[in-house]
Design an enzyme around this catalytic site. Structure first.
Site, PDB file in Angstrom:
ATOM      1  N   HIS A  21     -27.126   2.848  15.548  1.00 50.94           N
ATOM      2  CA  HIS A  21     -27.897   2.411  14.376  1.00 50.94           C
ATOM      3  C   HIS A  21     -27.014   2.291  13.132  1.00 50.94           C
ATOM      4  O   HIS A  21     -27.429   1.706  12.140  1.00 50.94           O
ATOM      5  CB  HIS A  21     -29.122   3.299  14.138  1.00 50.94           C
ATOM      6  CG  HIS A  21     -28.882   4.549  13.371  1.00 50.94           C
ATOM      7  ND1 HIS A  21     -28.780   5.789  13.944  1.00 50.94           N
ATOM      8  CD2 HIS A  21     -28.743   4.752  12.041  1.00 50.94           C
ATOM      9  CE1 HIS A  21     -28.583   6.691  13.009  1.00 50.94           C
ATOM     10  NE2 HIS A  21     -28.559   6.093  11.846  1.00 50.94           N
ATOM     11  N   ASP A  35     -28.879   5.373  21.220  1.00 55.64           N
ATOM     12  CA  ASP A  35     -28.305   5.228  19.868  1.00 55.64           C
ATOM     13  C   ASP A  35     -26.851   5.706  19.918  1.00 55.64           C
ATOM     14  O   ASP A  35     -26.524   6.800  19.460  1.00 55.64           O
ATOM     15  CB  ASP A  35     -29.146   6.035  18.871  1.00 55.64           C
ATOM     16  CG  ASP A  35     -28.737   5.758  17.433  1.00 55.64           C
ATOM     17  OD1 ASP A  35     -27.944   4.826  17.196  1.00 55.64           O
ATOM     18  OD2 ASP A  35     -29.214   6.501  16.541  1.00 55.64           O
ATOM     19  N   GLY A  81     -26.863   9.624   6.566  1.00 49.98           N
ATOM     20  CA  GLY A  81     -25.431   9.442   6.402  1.00 49.98           C
ATOM     21  C   GLY A  81     -24.586  10.363   7.270  1.00 49.98           C
ATOM     22  O   GLY A  81     -23.425  10.090   7.470  1.00 49.98           O
ATOM     23  N   SER A 136     -25.376  10.485  10.151  1.00 53.49           N
ATOM     24  CA  SER A 136     -25.563   9.672  11.352  1.00 53.49           C
ATOM     25  C   SER A 136     -24.245   9.262  11.981  1.00 53.49           C
ATOM     26  O   SER A 136     -23.310   8.881  11.275  1.00 53.49           O
ATOM     27  CB  SER A 136     -26.322   8.402  10.997  1.00 53.49           C
ATOM     28  OG  SER A 136     -27.660   8.720  10.780  1.00 53.49           O
ATOM     29  N   GLY A 137     -24.203   9.295  13.296  1.00 51.72           N
ATOM     30  CA  GLY A 137     -23.000   8.900  14.016  1.00 51.72           C
ATOM     31  C   GLY A 137     -22.021  10.045  14.187  1.00 51.72           C
ATOM     32  O   GLY A 137     -21.135   9.984  15.031  1.00 51.72           O
TER      33      GLY A 137
END
Ligand code: 4AZ
Length: 274
Positions: A73, A120, A221, A223-224
């Site tokens: 995402h 994801d 943020g 995220s990942g």
């Protein structure tokens, strides 16, 4: 010391985030926890997008000298050009010692549509392999059989928001927080609380995992970025920061892509040895 420009641009970026939500990539963050010691989390990376400056928009992890694992995402589902993307390897304070690295290829999992749907997960191939050092290291992927049961000591790291819509203030130090693993069926039951979605509809899929409390969570943020757990003295990456309802909300643990569900896909691209 950071240059004046290095200080002013991130501040400008914060202003842009405030006045134009949706026009800029989301910010990363950690709720609770502390500033990371300089010698920890050597696999943590920052993904940067060209804006007024190369702004941080997601975390990631170095899983091979030339490969970064992150969330789909952050990049998809549409086609993304690697030209507008850079990777910053482990840095203590975001933007202060940037050595941005270009990316050859962006590989988003073919089944990815939204974070809630699952898959994801994405890979970035760096143009040049990184030189590993005391502060830049790869994180090991878990064996297929590893379930990371509740009680496993796991941490999530990142430069994201420190609470709902509150971005990390300068000098943007990498943050860490220890998050308890919440077992999938319990996490799914928690996500059904105070909503009308039927109990027969699975919200937390088997290819996801949950961690966090009302005081400790990842946030926009982060995220990942990696959820890493210490198993018998070695660090393993259990999850990729994916989604959740808000940050550190009651009965809403953070939801992570379960790395063991995607090992075959990762190894289609990433060599098993260095
Ligand atoms: C996000 O939107 C996000 N509390 C990341 C992590 C969590 C929630 C949202 C987990 O990037």
């Amino acid at each position: 010391m950071p240059s004046l420009l290095g200080l002013a641009l991130p501040l400008l970026g914060s202003l842009v985030v405030l006045v134009a939500p949706g026009k800029v990539p989301e910010r990363a963050g950690i709720v609770g926890g502390q500033q990371a010691p300089r010698n920890k989390w050597p696999w943590q990376v920052s993904l940067r997008m060209q804006h007024i400056y190369w702004v941080h928009f997601c975390g990631g992890s170095l899983i091979h000298p030339q490969w970064v694992l992150t969330a789909a995402h952050c990049l998809g589902p549409g086609i993304q050009e690697p030209t507008g993307l850079r990777v910053q390897l482990r840095e203590q304070n975001l933007y202060y010692e940037d050595q941005l690295r270009p990316v050859n290829r962006i590989i988003v999992h073919p089944s990815y549509y939204t974070a809630q749907d699952g898959a994801d997960i994405a890979l970035l191939e760096l143009q040049e392999p990184a030189n590993l050092s005391s502060h830049v290291q790869v994180i090991n992927l878990p064996p297929r059989s590893e379930t990371f049961p509740p009680g496993t000591p796991c941490w999530v790291t990142g430069w994201g928001d420190i609470n709902d819509d509150i971005s990390l203030p300068p000098p943007f130090p990498l943050k860490q927080v220890k998050v308890p693993i919440v077992e999938n069926s319990q996490c799914d039951a928690m996500y059904h609380m105070d909503i009308s979605t039927g109990d027969n509809v699975q919200i937390v899929k088997d290819s996801m995992m949950c961690a966090g409390t009302v005081k400790k969570d990842s946030c926009q943020g982060d995220s990942g970025g990696p959820l890493t757990c210490r198993m018998n003295g070695t660090w393993l990456q259990a999850g990729v920061v994916s989604w959740g309802e808000g940050c550190a909300h009651p009965n809403r643990p953070g939801i992570y892509t379960r790395v063991t569900s995607f090992l075959d896909w990762i190894h289609q691209y990433v060599p098993k040895e260095l």
